[in-house]
Design a protein around this motif. Structure first.
Motif, short mmCIF file in Angstrom:
data_model
loop_
_atom_site.label_atom_id
_atom_site.label_comp_id
_atom_site.label_asym_id
_atom_site.label_seq_id
_atom_site.Cartn_x
_atom_site.Cartn_y
_atom_site.Cartn_z
N MET A 165 3.37 -5.38 -7.46
CA MET A 165 3.67 -5.14 -6.05
C MET A 165 3.31 -3.73 -5.62
SD MET A 165 4.98 -7.86 -4.52
CE MET A 165 6.00 -7.23 -3.20
N PHE A 166 3.54 -2.74 -6.51
CA PHE A 166 3.33 -1.34 -6.14
C PHE A 166 2.12 -0.73 -6.83
CE2 PHE A 166 7.95 -2.15 -5.89
CZ PHE A 166 8.10 -1.99 -4.53
N LEU A 167 1.33 -1.56 -7.55
CA LEU A 167 0.10 -1.09 -8.20
C LEU A 167 0.38 0.13 -9.06
CD1 LEU A 167 -2.32 -1.43 -5.12
CD2 LEU A 167 -1.85 -3.11 -6.91
N LEU A 168 1.35 -0.01 -9.97
CA LEU A 168 1.82 1.13 -10.75
C LEU A 168 0.86 1.54 -11.86
CD1 LEU A 168 5.60 0.19 -11.13
CD2 LEU A 168 4.54 1.68 -9.44
N GLY A 169 0.31 0.57 -12.56
CA GLY A 169 -0.46 0.89 -13.74
C GLY A 169 0.42 0.89 -14.98
N GLY A 170 -0.20 1.04 -16.13
CA GLY A 170 0.53 0.92 -17.39
C GLY A 170 1.54 2.02 -17.63
N ALA A 171 1.19 3.27 -17.33
CA ALA A 171 2.09 4.38 -17.63
C ALA A 171 3.37 4.31 -16.81
CB ALA A 171 1.37 5.71 -17.38
N ALA A 172 3.25 4.14 -15.52
CA ALA A 172 4.44 4.08 -14.68
C ALA A 172 5.24 2.81 -14.93
CB ALA A 172 4.04 4.17 -13.20
N SER A 173 4.58 1.74 -15.32
CA SER A 173 5.31 0.50 -15.61
C SER A 173 6.21 0.63 -16.83
CB SER A 173 4.32 -0.65 -15.83
OG SER A 173 3.56 -0.89 -14.66
N LYS B 213 0.85 -1.18 0.00
CA LYS B 213 0.00 0.00 0.00
C LYS B 213 0.89 1.23 0.00
CE LYS B 213 -3.83 -2.22 2.44
NZ LYS B 213 -4.73 -2.19 3.63
N VAL B 214 1.07 1.80 -1.18
CA VAL B 214 1.96 2.96 -1.33
C VAL B 214 1.28 4.18 -0.70
CG1 VAL B 214 3.20 4.40 -2.98
CG2 VAL B 214 2.87 1.96 -3.45
N PRO B 215 1.98 4.93 0.15
CA PRO B 215 1.39 6.14 0.73
C PRO B 215 0.97 7.13 -0.35
CG PRO B 215 3.40 5.52 1.90
CD PRO B 215 3.31 4.63 0.70
N ASN B 216 -0.06 7.91 -0.05
CA ASN B 216 -0.62 8.82 -1.05
C ASN B 216 0.41 9.86 -1.50
OD1 ASN B 216 -3.11 7.55 -0.93
ND2 ASN B 216 -3.81 8.83 0.79
N ILE B 217 1.26 10.30 -0.58
CA ILE B 217 2.25 11.33 -0.96
C ILE B 217 3.24 10.75 -1.95
CG2 ILE B 217 4.07 12.82 -0.07
CD1 ILE B 217 2.55 12.99 2.55
N ILE B 218 3.65 9.52 -1.72
CA ILE B 218 4.62 8.89 -2.63
C ILE B 218 3.96 8.51 -3.95
CG2 ILE B 218 6.15 6.91 -2.90
CD1 ILE B 218 6.62 6.94 0.07
N GLY B 219 2.71 8.02 -3.90
CA GLY B 219 2.05 7.57 -5.11
C GLY B 219 1.37 8.65 -5.90
N GLN B 220 1.47 9.92 -5.50
CA GLN B 220 0.83 11.01 -6.22
C GLN B 220 1.37 11.15 -7.64
OE1 GLN B 220 -1.77 12.74 -5.17
NE2 GLN B 220 -1.87 13.90 -7.09
N SER B 221 2.68 10.87 -7.82
CA SER B 221 3.29 11.02 -9.15
C SER B 221 2.77 10.01 -10.15
CB SER B 221 4.81 10.89 -9.04
OG SER B 221 5.16 9.64 -8.48
N LEU B 222 2.17 8.92 -9.68
CA LEU B 222 1.61 7.94 -10.60
C LEU B 222 0.43 8.51 -11.37
CD1 LEU B 222 1.68 4.72 -8.38
CD2 LEU B 222 3.32 5.41 -10.13
N GLN B 223 -0.31 9.43 -10.76
CA GLN B 223 -1.44 10.05 -11.43
C GLN B 223 -1.01 11.18 -12.35
OE1 GLN B 223 -4.08 11.26 -8.30
NE2 GLN B 223 -4.28 9.18 -7.44
N ASP B 224 0.18 11.73 -12.13
CA ASP B 224 0.68 12.84 -12.95
C ASP B 224 1.89 12.38 -13.76
OD1 ASP B 224 -1.26 14.40 -11.68
OD2 ASP B 224 0.13 14.95 -10.08
N PHE B 225 1.74 11.26 -14.47
CA PHE B 225 2.87 10.70 -15.22
C PHE B 225 3.21 11.61 -16.40
CE2 PHE B 225 4.86 8.01 -18.40
CZ PHE B 225 5.81 7.36 -17.65
N GLU B 226 4.53 11.79 -16.61
CA GLU B 226 5.03 12.60 -17.71
C GLU B 226 6.04 11.80 -18.52
OE1 GLU B 226 6.57 16.24 -16.21
OE2 GLU B 226 4.83 16.68 -14.95
N VAL B 227 6.28 12.26 -19.73
CA VAL B 227 7.17 11.55 -20.64
C VAL B 227 8.60 11.55 -20.09
CG1 VAL B 227 8.07 11.45 -23.01
CG2 VAL B 227 5.70 12.12 -22.60
N ARG B 228 8.97 12.58 -19.36
CA ARG B 228 10.33 12.64 -18.84
C ARG B 228 10.63 11.52 -17.86
NH1 ARG B 228 10.24 15.44 -13.76
NH2 ARG B 228 8.14 16.25 -13.31
N PHE B 229 9.59 10.87 -17.34
CA PHE B 229 9.82 9.74 -16.44
C PHE B 229 10.51 8.59 -17.16
CE2 PHE B 229 6.06 10.90 -13.44
CZ PHE B 229 6.76 12.02 -13.03
#
Length: 371
Positions: free
Chosen positions: A339-347, A147-163
């Motif tokens: 494990m970290f419930l990343l989703g397609g973009a972050a993966s 269960k990733v904390p909300n503060i850490i997992g916030q960037s998963l919702q704001d994924f950018e190409v630079r990642f």
């Protein structure tokens, strides 16, 4: 076995009868004694066959009910591994991936057909049955998603190409750190092997014991020495204690407070402990310790480069560091995503990090040159 004994008994008896007939022509007075010997041998063989029939009746009955797996023993072993992994990770599709990548299970059929579908089906069914049993009995697999904390997992919702560029950087650093950790692991293994041989020679030459006795004594004493070394390392670096999965959450959330030096020492010490365990005779697999070292690598990269989101660096290092040692790009990418419930973009950042890590170590010939 019973049939073979019957055939060999009859064949051997006929051969002896022919020999006895030749002797009887030269010595007619020996007919009666030869006949008595032959009858005694036949009685002994008949009683032996009856004894075998009585003892092995149940075994033969059960063995006839079981299918013959002798021609596909390797496939059965890999399907068993898939079933074990299916009850371990929170997604059963990881089992065919790890079996096919690490086990090198892709092969061509007799008629030239590539057996990808067949092998995926067999390992997938084994893993699904194991996964269903664990869900029914335990309510989940042995390892659950974090269960990733909300503060850490916030960037998963704001994924950018630079990642994706961050993934390339993390993959390159993780590949180098993974290879350095592999060298440390080899040092721990060879330390245990050298201590074993030195102690064995000491008991043989100085004490004067036999080789077998010396070997048995060192087999008992060597793990004691290894356990002492591991205990000292665990006192010095407490996060190295255990398999590593319970400490993942602490490394992810408290990495900045621990500091770069502590996280780096923890990663390399973990691999050193793994090498000592393997070299001094302990039983255990390298998967979880290597994954924990990868998590420490990701946390270290975030500390050095604060601009990289912690979940991206952590999940990418979690997957990219093991790829430097174990050839499983798709397996560890899927594992990190689950494990970290990343989703397609972050993966996608994790996947490119694994590819770059593998190319850094194997593409540049570092691993091949060392081996």
């Amino acid at each position: 076995t019973i049939k073979a004994r019957k055939i060999s008994g009859s064949g051997g008896q006929s051969f002896r009868n022919n020999d006895n007939s030749g002797e009887n022509e030269n010595n007619p007075g020996s007919n009666s004694s030869s006949a008595i010997d032959i009858s005694d041998q036949q009685a002994d063989q008949q009683s032996e066959v009856e004894e075998l029939n009585d003892d092995n009746l149940f075994i033969c009955f059960v063995s006839n009910l079981l299918p013959d797996f002798s021609d596909r023993r390797a496939e059965c072993c890999l399907e068993g591994i898939a079933a074990a992994v299916g009850g371990l990770f929170p997604a059963q599709f990881l089992s065919p991936l790890v079996v096919h990548e690490v086990g090198n299970h892709w092969h061509w059929g007799v008629k030239g057909r590539f057996h990808v579908t067949e092998t995926v089906a067999t390992t997938g069914v084994s893993a699904t049955f194991s996964y269903a049993i664990m869900q029914w009995l335990r309510g989940g697999t042995l390892i659950q998603s974090f269960k990733v904390p909300n503060i850490i997992g916030q960037s998963l919702q704001d994924f950018e190409v630079r990642f994706l560029g961050y993934g390339v950087l993390v993959g390159f650093i993780s590949g180098l750190i993974g290879f350095a950790g592999f060298l440390i692991f080899i040092c721990g293994v060879r330390l245990g092997q050298k201590v074993f041989m030195r102690m064995k020679m000491f008991f043989m030459k100085r004490v004067g014991l036999a080789e077998a006795v010396s070997h048995n004594i060192v087999t008992v004493v060597n793990p004691v020495i290894g356990g002492t070394l591991l205990g000292l390392l665990y006192v010095a670096v407490p996060l190295c204690l255990g398999g590593g999965l319970p400490q993942l959450y602490a490394v992810m959330t408290l990495g900045n407070r621990l500091g770069a030096c502590t996280v780096a020492v923890t990663a390399f010490t973990k691999l050193l402990c793994l090498g000592i365990s393997q070299g001094f005779g302990f039983i255990g697999g390298p998967l979880f310790p290597i994954i924990f070292a990868g998590a420490c690598t990701g946390s270290l990269i975030h500390i050095i480069f604060p601009g990289i989101p912690v979940i991206i660096s952590f999940a990418s290092g979690f997957a990219a560091t093991p790829v430097a040692i174990i050839p499983g790009i798709f397996t560890v990418t899927a594992l990190s995503s689950v494990m970290f419930l990343l989703g397609g973009a972050a993966s996608s950042a994790v996947f490119i990090a694994c590819v770059v890590s593998y190319i850094t170590v194997c593409g540049m010939g570092l691993m091949q040159g060392f081996i």
